[in-house]
Design a protein around this motif. Structure first.
Motif, mmCIF file in Angstrom:
data_model
loop_
_atom_site.group_PDB
_atom_site.id
_atom_site.type_symbol
_atom_site.label_atom_id
_atom_site.label_comp_id
_atom_site.label_asym_id
_atom_site.label_seq_id
_atom_site.Cartn_x
_atom_site.Cartn_y
_atom_site.Cartn_z
ATOM 1 N N VAL A 69 0.822 -1.209 0.000
ATOM 2 C CA VAL A 69 0.000 0.000 0.000
ATOM 3 C C VAL A 69 0.859 1.263 0.000
ATOM 4 C CG1 VAL A 69 -1.961 -1.106 1.125
ATOM 5 C CG2 VAL A 69 -0.210 -0.031 2.505
ATOM 6 N N HIS A 70 2.166 1.109 -0.104
ATOM 7 C CA HIS A 70 3.034 2.286 -0.090
ATOM 8 C C HIS A 70 2.727 3.218 -1.258
ATOM 9 C CE1 HIS A 70 5.651 -0.554 2.291
ATOM 10 N NE2 HIS A 70 5.467 0.472 3.106
ATOM 11 N N GLU A 71 2.467 2.647 -2.432
ATOM 12 C CA GLU A 71 2.183 3.475 -3.600
ATOM 13 C C GLU A 71 0.895 4.267 -3.427
ATOM 14 O OE1 GLU A 71 2.896 0.228 -3.867
ATOM 15 O OE2 GLU A 71 4.724 0.086 -5.070
ATOM 16 N N VAL A 72 -0.098 3.651 -2.815
ATOM 17 C CA VAL A 72 -1.364 4.351 -2.580
ATOM 18 C C VAL A 72 -1.156 5.506 -1.605
ATOM 19 C CG1 VAL A 72 -3.721 4.101 -1.709
ATOM 20 C CG2 VAL A 72 -2.699 2.268 -3.043
ATOM 21 N N LEU A 73 -0.359 5.294 -0.586
ATOM 22 C CA LEU A 73 -0.080 6.367 0.374
ATOM 23 C C LEU A 73 0.715 7.496 -0.275
ATOM 24 C CD1 LEU A 73 0.819 4.229 3.518
ATOM 25 C CD2 LEU A 73 -1.292 5.490 3.074
ATOM 26 N N ILE A 74 1.674 7.147 -1.119
ATOM 27 C CA ILE A 74 2.448 8.175 -1.821
ATOM 28 C C ILE A 74 1.545 8.979 -2.745
ATOM 29 C CG2 ILE A 74 4.277 8.547 -3.521
ATOM 30 C CD1 ILE A 74 5.672 6.062 -2.335
ATOM 31 N N ALA A 76 -1.731 9.428 -2.510
ATOM 32 C CA ALA A 76 -2.629 10.263 -1.704
ATOM 33 C C ALA A 76 -1.893 11.499 -1.187
ATOM 34 C CB ALA A 76 -3.207 9.458 -0.552
ATOM 35 N N PHE A 77 -0.673 11.308 -0.692
ATOM 36 C CA PHE A 77 0.117 12.436 -0.202
ATOM 37 C C PHE A 77 0.407 13.420 -1.333
ATOM 38 C CE2 PHE A 77 4.251 14.396 0.760
ATOM 39 C CZ PHE A 77 3.913 15.032 1.948
#
Length: 129
Positions: A69-74, A76-77
């Motif tokens: 989920v790192h890509e989704v968090l990046i 979103a940020f």
């Protein structure tokens, strides 16, 4: 065609599209002269390019079986902070008087409301009020 081949094509398409948008953003950043036009290139086109590169990374990691989920968090940020930073850059340019002020709005009562002028009401077939 297997799922891996389709995912490889989708990953390649996202990488090419993201690279194109980032290249357009870099060219726009270098070509434009003043800060107000310059901030559109990295915030609009660059965000789309980075988003497509992160989407390619997500597709590739899903095919490998390592879901992250790192890509989704990046993403979103990035989508939250890019408009805020563009707004701050624009405010600094306006308050520093390094750009032209936007033109004043027209002096009528319809530019920011849903009111229709009398001549427009006739064209639309609405009754005069």
């Amino acid at each position: 065609m297997t799922v891996e081949i389709i995912a490889a094509y989708a990953t390649a398409l996202c990488l090419l599209g993201g690279s194109f948008f980032i290249l357009v953003g870099v060219i726009g950043l270098l070509k434009f002269n003043d800060p107000m036009t310059r901030l559109h290139a990295p915030t609009k086109v660059g965000t789309l390019g980075i988003g497509m590169l992160l989407l390619a990374s997500m597709i590739h990691s899903i095919v490998l079986g390592a879901v992250s989920v790192h890509e989704v968090l990046i993403m979103a940020f990035l989508f939250v902070t890019a408009p805020i930073s563009a707004h701050f850059i624009a405010k600094i340019a306006i308050h520093g008087r390094t750009c032209d002020n936007p033109p004043p709005p027209p002096r009528d009562d319809t530019w920011s409301t849903l009111s229709i002028p009398k001549e427009g009401r006739k064209v639309a077939g609405l009754p005069d009020s």
